[in-house]
Design a protein around this motif. Structure first.
Motif, PDB file in Angstrom:
ATOM      1  N   PHE A   1       0.843  -1.202   0.000  1.00 50.65           N
ATOM      2  CA  PHE A   1       0.000   0.000   0.000  1.00 50.65           C
ATOM      3  C   PHE A   1       0.873   1.245   0.000  1.00 50.65           C
ATOM      4  O   PHE A   1       1.992   1.227   0.542  1.00 50.65           O
ATOM      5  N   GLU A   2       0.328   2.330  -0.511  1.00 47.36           N
ATOM      6  CA  GLU A   2       0.908   3.656  -0.319  1.00 47.36           C
ATOM      7  C   GLU A   2      -0.151   4.535   0.346  1.00 47.36           C
ATOM      8  O   GLU A   2      -1.343   4.413   0.035  1.00 47.36           O
ATOM      9  N   THR A   3       0.296   5.406   1.242  1.00 53.76           N
ATOM     10  CA  THR A   3      -0.631   6.315   1.921  1.00 53.76           C
ATOM     11  C   THR A   3      -0.119   7.746   1.819  1.00 53.76           C
ATOM     12  O   THR A   3       1.062   7.980   1.588  1.00 53.76           O
ATOM     13  N   VAL A   4      -1.036   8.673   2.042  1.00 56.20           N
ATOM     14  CA  VAL A   4      -0.673  10.087   2.082  1.00 56.20           C
ATOM     15  C   VAL A   4      -1.179  10.642   3.403  1.00 56.20           C
ATOM     16  O   VAL A   4      -2.256  10.256   3.865  1.00 56.20           O
ATOM     17  N   GLY A   5      -0.390  11.511   4.047  1.00 53.81           N
ATOM     18  CA  GLY A   5      -0.807  12.086   5.336  1.00 53.81           C
ATOM     19  C   GLY A   5      -0.530  13.575   5.375  1.00 53.81           C
ATOM     20  O   GLY A   5       0.378  14.032   6.062  1.00 53.81           O
ATOM     21  N   PRO A   6      -1.305  14.367   4.622  1.00 54.03           N
ATOM     22  CA  PRO A   6      -0.990  15.797   4.512  1.00 54.03           C
ATOM     23  C   PRO A   6      -1.187  16.552   5.823  1.00 54.03           C
ATOM     24  O   PRO A   6      -2.109  16.255   6.582  1.00 54.03           O
ATOM     25  N   ALA A   7      -0.315  17.520   6.071  1.00 54.84           N
ATOM     26  CA  ALA A   7      -0.435  18.360   7.276  1.00 54.84           C
ATOM     27  C   ALA A   7      -1.747  19.137   7.240  1.00 54.84           C
ATOM     28  O   ALA A   7      -2.393  19.332   8.270  1.00 54.84           O
TER      29      ALA A   7
ATOM     30  N   ASP B   1     -11.822  -8.250   7.676  1.00 56.42           N
ATOM     31  CA  ASP B   1     -11.251  -9.109   8.720  1.00 56.42           C
ATOM     32  C   ASP B   1     -10.680 -10.389   8.095  1.00 56.42           C
ATOM     33  O   ASP B   1      -9.599 -10.852   8.465  1.00 56.42           O
ATOM     34  N   ARG B   2     -11.397 -10.932   7.112  1.00 55.32           N
ATOM     35  CA  ARG B   2     -10.890 -12.132   6.419  1.00 55.32           C
ATOM     36  C   ARG B   2      -9.562 -11.825   5.723  1.00 55.32           C
ATOM     37  O   ARG B   2      -8.609 -12.608   5.794  1.00 55.32           O
ATOM     38  N   LEU B   3      -9.486 -10.666   5.079  1.00 57.41           N
ATOM     39  CA  LEU B   3      -8.231 -10.297   4.386  1.00 57.41           C
ATOM     40  C   LEU B   3      -7.097 -10.127   5.394  1.00 57.41           C
ATOM     41  O   LEU B   3      -5.976 -10.600   5.177  1.00 57.41           O
ATOM     42  N   ALA B   4      -7.402  -9.446   6.516  1.00 54.98           N
ATOM     43  CA  ALA B   4      -6.355  -9.193   7.518  1.00 54.98           C
ATOM     44  C   ALA B   4      -5.788 -10.512   8.042  1.00 54.98           C
ATOM     45  O   ALA B   4      -4.580 -10.627   8.281  1.00 54.98           O
ATOM     46  N   LYS B   5      -6.680 -11.502   8.195  1.00 50.96           N
ATOM     47  CA  LYS B   5      -6.228 -12.799   8.734  1.00 50.96           C
ATOM     48  C   LYS B   5      -5.396 -13.586   7.723  1.00 50.96           C
ATOM     49  O   LYS B   5      -4.710 -14.535   8.100  1.00 50.96           O
ATOM     50  N   ARG B   6      -5.477 -13.203   6.446  1.00 50.23           N
ATOM     51  CA  ARG B   6      -4.652 -13.903   5.432  1.00 50.23           C
ATOM     52  C   ARG B   6      -3.250 -13.292   5.300  1.00 50.23           C
ATOM     53  O   ARG B   6      -2.392 -13.859   4.606  1.00 50.23           O
ATOM     54  N   LEU B   7      -3.019 -12.139   5.919  1.00 48.53           N
ATOM     55  CA  LEU B   7      -1.720 -11.467   5.734  1.00 48.53           C
ATOM     56  C   LEU B   7      -0.584 -12.300   6.326  1.00 48.53           C
ATOM     57  O   LEU B   7      -0.696 -12.841   7.430  1.00 48.53           O
ATOM     58  N   ALA B   8       0.500 -12.407   5.582  1.00 44.65           N
ATOM     59  CA  ALA B   8       1.696 -13.133   6.041  1.00 44.65           C
ATOM     60  C   ALA B   8       2.890 -12.198   5.844  1.00 44.65           C
ATOM     61  O   ALA B   8       3.195 -11.813   4.716  1.00 44.65           O
ATOM     62  N   ASP B   9       3.507 -11.805   6.939  1.00 41.94           N
ATOM     63  CA  ASP B   9       4.553 -10.776   6.887  1.00 41.94           C
ATOM     64  C   ASP B   9       5.927 -11.425   6.677  1.00 41.94           C
ATOM     65  O   ASP B   9       6.404 -12.189   7.520  1.00 41.94           O
ATOM     66  N   LEU B  10       6.556 -11.070   5.571  1.00 41.95           N
ATOM     67  CA  LEU B  10       7.860 -11.656   5.227  1.00 41.95           C
ATOM     68  C   LEU B  10       9.016 -10.999   6.000  1.00 41.95           C
ATOM     69  O   LEU B  10      10.079 -11.605   6.157  1.00 41.95           O
ATOM     70  N   LEU B  11       8.805  -9.765   6.470  1.00 39.59           N
ATOM     71  CA  LEU B  11       9.914  -9.042   7.115  1.00 39.59           C
ATOM     72  C   LEU B  11      10.478  -9.772   8.335  1.00 39.59           C
ATOM     73  O   LEU B  11      11.702  -9.955   8.423  1.00 39.59           O
ATOM     74  N   PRO B  12       9.644 -10.236   9.297  1.00 39.01           N
ATOM     75  CA  PRO B  12      10.225 -10.938  10.450  1.00 39.01           C
ATOM     76  C   PRO B  12      10.959 -12.218  10.049  1.00 39.01           C
ATOM     77  O   PRO B  12      11.913 -12.618  10.731  1.00 39.01           O
ATOM     78  N   VAL B  13      10.518 -12.848   8.957  1.00 35.02           N
ATOM     79  CA  VAL B  13      11.194 -14.068   8.490  1.00 35.02           C
ATOM     80  C   VAL B  13      12.602 -13.717   8.015  1.00 35.02           C
ATOM     81  O   VAL B  13      13.590 -14.377   8.377  1.00 35.02           O
TER      82      VAL B  13
ATOM     83  N   ILE C   1       1.022 -11.931   1.016  1.00 31.23           N
ATOM     84  CA  ILE C   1       2.344 -11.626   1.568  1.00 31.23           C
ATOM     85  C   ILE C   1       2.576 -10.118   1.560  1.00 31.23           C
ATOM     86  O   ILE C   1       2.374  -9.446   0.545  1.00 31.23           O
ATOM     87  N   VAL C   2       2.979  -9.598   2.722  1.00 26.25           N
ATOM     88  CA  VAL C   2       3.310  -8.177   2.868  1.00 26.25           C
ATOM     89  C   VAL C   2       4.719  -8.091   3.435  1.00 26.25           C
ATOM     90  O   VAL C   2       5.331  -9.115   3.775  1.00 26.25           O
ATOM     91  N   TYR C   3       5.237  -6.872   3.517  1.00 25.86           N
ATOM     92  CA  TYR C   3       6.591  -6.701   4.056  1.00 25.86           C
ATOM     93  C   TYR C   3       6.525  -5.588   5.077  1.00 25.86           C
ATOM     94  O   TYR C   3       6.773  -4.445   4.771  1.00 25.86           O
ATOM     95  N   SER C   4       6.105  -5.883   6.300  1.00 20.09           N
ATOM     96  CA  SER C   4       5.920  -4.995   7.455  1.00 20.09           C
ATOM     97  C   SER C   4       4.474  -5.117   7.909  1.00 20.09           C
ATOM     98  O   SER C   4       3.623  -5.672   7.189  1.00 20.09           O
ATOM     99  N   GLY C   5       4.196  -4.537   9.083  1.00 23.88           N
ATOM    100  CA  GLY C   5       2.843  -4.613   9.641  1.00 23.88           C
ATOM    101  C   GLY C   5       1.936  -3.490   9.156  1.00 23.88           C
ATOM    102  O   GLY C   5       0.796  -3.354   9.607  1.00 23.88           O
ATOM    103  N   PHE C   6       2.434  -2.680   8.213  1.00 22.13           N
ATOM    104  CA  PHE C   6       1.717  -1.487   7.789  1.00 22.13           C
ATOM    105  C   PHE C   6       0.364  -1.817   7.140  1.00 22.13           C
ATOM    106  O   PHE C   6      -0.666  -1.211   7.452  1.00 22.13           O
ATOM    107  N   GLU C   7       0.342  -2.799   6.231  1.00 23.34           N
ATOM    108  CA  GLU C   7      -0.891  -3.138   5.523  1.00 23.34           C
ATOM    109  C   GLU C   7      -1.950  -3.646   6.503  1.00 23.34           C
ATOM    110  O   GLU C   7      -3.135  -3.351   6.359  1.00 23.34           O
ATOM    111  N   HIS C   8      -1.506  -4.388   7.516  1.00 25.03           N
ATOM    112  CA  HIS C   8      -2.437  -4.892   8.528  1.00 25.03           C
ATOM    113  C   HIS C   8      -3.110  -3.718   9.239  1.00 25.03           C
ATOM    114  O   HIS C   8      -4.332  -3.678   9.421  1.00 25.03           O
TER     115      HIS C   8
END
Ligand code: SF4
Length: 494
Positions: free
Chosen positions: A300-306, A392-404, A367-374
């Motif tokens: 994902f990409e996000t924007v957080g304008p001031a 919720d179903r999508l969140a439970k399918r997330l598998a984070d490669l970074l800790p591996v 597969i994601v790379y960090s907890g950000f998408e979660h």
């Protein structure tokens, strides 16, 4: 044109307290003046500063460039003598070789003046106190009857309503009189020390390290003589560890003796660098069991304008506007899908609905790379309760490669870091972030979308090519995940 004798400004004063070498280099080897790029923190700071002027109707701007100091001081003096002027923006004053531009100098109804320093951040930081203290030193030195000291910053709990922004609610005003006054007795001594540094023929001999702020412009200059395996690249290296290594004259990780105490990860990095061979844990295969293929790779990409762009959003709130997805099926076929939101409406609903359409209906690991998408998926669950179940179903399918990766692999090229930008090219040399034209990291993606959405494109930039760069950048991030996963499977033996 001959330069003036060295003088301090509020920025130089704060830089000098942070690092005397920064102060010296900034004066003796200054970079040419350049207007800040749209979307950069300095640019946003200026924009927020202009909006703060709206809180002081009738205020007059001292509109002179930084180098037109004498003219700015003269105009300030004229406006101060005119009781019809309720506030002066960028008021210029000088005392004992310290030149300041006060963001807002307010003429108080009961007599005297108030200083209002504007910051585009959500809270008070130590530097802001020093910034205010040096200004108060100059103002009182110039004989002003200063009765109030305020920091005007962004109230991050403000939620944009329909229509225009309510600037009075957007800004928080904090009275810092007592805190700032407690710093005043130290200022003459600090200022004298900083003038002494500026007068030296060479810069102070200060080693770069943990004390350096990310935004110091001299980082590359200060670190260019450091070895590639500089000890500062050891993961989570502490101040005491650095001091001990410095006392022994050790700059290179390879030179750290075995007797020197390191944590498990640091010791692993040292061993890999000494041997020149990657390290792979025997448990890597087990750690990869739940990752497929088949699998989906998501970023994902996000924007957080001031300054919030959309109704119902807060300053700095992370709003997802883009996703990229690679899908690897059981036969090894790879396909790509992507989404990039329109910039003229809050992107979150379209982002979420497009994501659900792409992902619900299959059950591969995502597969994601960090907890950000979660985190973002859980936030969308709260925002759009009608989609809570499927999200919720999508969140439970997330598998984070970074800790591996962190726990099971280390390559010399990681250079102490585990970001996809470091790990991707190390494990899969065909991944080349350098080849991207324009946007090369998440911060770049964020500012690019913000520039499009707020119609503040840089000269020569066009929205269509910026959108294309965003798509190619995010696609490369998920492609890097595909390749990292492939390489990890090979390292694990299949
Ligand atoms: S990089 Fe560090 S040491 Fe060098 S000038 Fe900046 S703050 Fe000082």
């Amino acid at each position: 044109m001959p330069r003036d004798a060295p003088y301090l400004t509020k920025s130089r004063y704060v830089q000098g307290l942070t690092c005397p070498k920064w102060l010296w280099l900034g004066w003796h080897e200054p970079a040419p003046y350049a207007d800040p790029e749209p979307g950069s923190p300095a640019y946003v700071g200026i924009e927020v500063g202009k909006k703060a002027h709206l809180l002081f109707p009738g205020g007059v701007l001292i509109d002179f460039a930084p180098w037109q100091h004498a003219e700015a001081v003269k105009h300030t003096s004229d406006l101060m003598a005119d009781p019809a002027v309720p506030a002066i923006f960028e008021a210029a004053l000088e005392y004992q070789g310290v030149r300041i531009r006060v963001d807002i100098l307010e003429r108080l109804p009961g007599g005297g003046w108030g200083i209002r320093e504007v910051k585009s951040s959500g809270s008070v930081k130590d530097d802001y106190i020093h910034d205010l203290a040096i200004q108060v030193y100059v103002l009182t030195g110039c004989g002003l009857d200063l009765r109030s000291i305020e920091l005007v910053h962004i109230d991050t709990s403000y939620v944009r309503g329909a229509g225009e922004i309510d600037w009075a609610a957007y800004f928080a005003r904090e009275d810092l009189s007592e805190t700032v006054k407690s710093h005043l007795p130290d200022i003459p001594r600090h200022a004298a020390e900083l003038f002494d540094i500026l007068a030296r023929p060479t810069h102070p001999d200060i080693e770069p390290g943990k004390h350096c702020p990310d935004f110091c412009p001299f980082w590359d200059r200060c670190t260019k003589v450091k070895p590639e395996d500089w000890v500062l690249h050891l993961p989570r290296i502490t101040g005491p560890q650095l001091e001990k290594l410095s006392a022994q004259g050790i700059e290179s990780i390879r030179a750290i003796p075995d007797s020197f105490e390191l944590n498990e990860m640091q010791a692993r990095v040292r061993t890999v660098l000494k041997n020149g061979k990657p390290w792979v844990s025997p448990d890597l295969k087990k750690a990869l069991r739940s990752f497929g293929p088949p699998a989906v790779y998501l970023d994902f990409e996000t924007v957080g304008p001031a300054i919030p762009l959309y109704e119902g959003t807060r300053p700095f709130q992370a709003l997802p506007f883009q996703w990229s997805l690679h899908r690897l099926d059981a036969k090894g076929n790879l396909t790509h899908e992507e989404f990039l939101a329109r910039e003229d409406v809050d992107p979150r609903r379209a982002f979420t609905e497009s994501l659900i359409a792409a992902l619900d209906g299959s059950d591969e690991p995502i597969i994601v790379y960090s907890g950000f998408e979660h985190r973002i998926i859980r936030e969308m669950e709260a925002l759009l309760p009608e989609y809570a179940e499927v999200l919720d179903r999508l969140a439970k399918r997330l598998a984070d490669l970074l800790p591996v990766v962190r726990a099971h692999v280390y390559f010399p090229e990681f250079n102490g870091k585990f970001s996809i930008k470091k790990v991707g090219p190390a494990l899969a040399p065909n991944i080349d972030y350098e080849s991207l034209d324009g946007i090369a990291d998440g911060q770049g993606a964020q500012t690019a979308f913000e520039r499009i959405a707020s119609d503040t494109l840089a000269p020569g930039e066009d929205a269509d090519s910026l959108r294309e760069s965003l798509l190619r950048y995010c696609e490369l991030d998920t492609m890097a995940m595909v390749e990292v996963h492939r390489s990890l499977r090979q390292l694990a033996g299949g």
